[in-house]
Design a protein around this motif. Sequence first.
Motif, PDB file in Angstrom:
ATOM      1  N   GLY A  32      -3.603  12.341  -0.939  1.00  0.00           N
ATOM      2  CA  GLY A  32      -2.493  11.932  -0.080  1.00  0.00           C
ATOM      3  C   GLY A  32      -2.620  12.557   1.295  1.00  0.00           C
ATOM      4  N   THR A  33      -2.314  11.760   2.320  1.00  0.00           N
ATOM      5  CA  THR A  33      -2.355  12.232   3.699  1.00  0.00           C
ATOM      6  C   THR A  33      -1.026  11.919   4.353  1.00  0.00           C
ATOM      7  N   LEU A  34      -0.379  12.962   4.887  1.00  0.00           N
ATOM      8  CA  LEU A  34       0.887  12.809   5.587  1.00  0.00           C
ATOM      9  C   LEU A  34       0.634  12.888   7.080  1.00  0.00           C
ATOM     10  N   LYS A  35       1.110  11.881   7.798  1.00  0.00           N
ATOM     11  CA  LYS A  35       0.975  11.855   9.254  1.00  0.00           C
ATOM     12  C   LYS A  35       2.346  11.724   9.885  1.00  0.00           C
ATOM     13  N   THR A  36       2.524  12.403  11.018  1.00  0.00           N
ATOM     14  CA  THR A  36       3.717  12.257  11.832  1.00  0.00           C
ATOM     15  C   THR A  36       3.265  11.838  13.217  1.00  0.00           C
ATOM     16  N   ASP A  37       3.773  10.708  13.673  1.00  0.00           N
ATOM     17  CA  ASP A  37       3.363  10.133  14.962  1.00  0.00           C
ATOM     18  C   ASP A  37       1.840  10.009  15.046  1.00  0.00           C
ATOM     19  N   ASN A  38       1.222   9.515  13.982  1.00  0.00           N
ATOM     20  CA  ASN A  38      -0.233   9.303  13.872  1.00  0.00           C
ATOM     21  C   ASN A  38      -1.064  10.581  13.959  1.00  0.00           C
ATOM     22  N   LYS A  68      -2.325  13.855  11.776  1.00  0.00           N
ATOM     23  CA  LYS A  68      -2.402  14.342  10.406  1.00  0.00           C
ATOM     24  C   LYS A  68      -1.727  15.706  10.297  1.00  0.00           C
ATOM     25  N   ILE A  69      -0.748  15.777   9.392  1.00  0.00           N
ATOM     26  CA  ILE A  69       0.012  17.005   9.172  1.00  0.00           C
ATOM     27  C   ILE A  69      -0.516  17.751   7.949  1.00  0.00           C
ATOM     28  N   LYS A  70      -0.765  16.988   6.869  1.00  0.00           N
ATOM     29  CA  LYS A  70      -1.168  17.638   5.622  1.00  0.00           C
ATOM     30  C   LYS A  70      -1.950  16.646   4.776  1.00  0.00           C
ATOM     31  N   GLU A  71      -2.912  17.208   4.029  1.00  0.00           N
ATOM     32  CA  GLU A  71      -3.697  16.395   3.106  1.00  0.00           C
ATOM     33  C   GLU A  71      -3.836  17.165   1.797  1.00  0.00           C
ATOM     34  N   VAL A  72      -3.568  16.499   0.682  1.00  0.00           N
ATOM     35  CA  VAL A  72      -3.689  17.135  -0.627  1.00  0.00           C
ATOM     36  C   VAL A  72      -4.431  16.211  -1.592  1.00  0.00           C
ATOM     37  N   ILE A  73      -5.086  16.819  -2.559  1.00  0.00           N
ATOM     38  CA  ILE A  73      -5.725  16.089  -3.645  1.00  0.00           C
ATOM     39  C   ILE A  73      -5.145  16.628  -4.944  1.00  0.00           C
TER      40      ILE A  73
END
Length: 164
Positions: free
Chosen positions: A106-112, A114-119
Motif C-alpha cells: 500500500g502507498t499513501l500519497k497526499t497531494d501526489n 508519497k507519504i508512506k509505503e507498507v507491505i
Amino acid sequence: MNKMFLFVMSALLCVLPHNNSQQTQEIWVDAVTNKIQIGSLAGNRNLEFGVRNIVEEFLQEKNYDLNPEAKNKLSVELVYLDVLKTKSNVSVFHKNEESVVIRLKGTLKTDNKKIKEVIVEEESSEISMSTLIVDNGGKFNQTSLSNALKKASDKLVSKIFEKN
C-alpha cells in the motif's frame, strides 16, 4: 441547593452533544493493481475489484470518508498470492494443512507526494483430514482466499495509518 445544581448540570452534560476533536478525514482508493505474476489469479480484474471493496470497507470502519476529490490517495498492489501445503503423517494419522498466503503493498500519497509505503502479508489456514483446500487443478478455496484478503486488507489499512 448546590448539590441539586451540580446534579442538573452533570445531567445536562451527559445529554448535550460533545464537540469531538476527532473529525473524519477524506481519502480515495486511487488504484488497485494485480501484480501477481503466476497462477490462476495472475492479472485477474475481479480480484482487483474485490480488494478495492474490502479496503474501502475497512477505511470506512476507521471513520474515513471516501471522496474522489480527497487530497489523500491510497493505492494498493497485489504482490503475491499462493497456496502453501504442509503434510504430516504419524502412524495411521494423516493431516494436511494448506494456507492461502497473500502479500499487499500500500502507498499513501497526499497531494501526489508519497507519504508512506507498507507491505503486509497474511494467510488463512485450514487443516483437513479428509478434504483438500486446493483441488488437483490448483484452484483456490473461496473461503480461504476471502479470509486471507480480508485479513491482509485490514492489516494494510491499520499499518498505513499507524503513527510511527
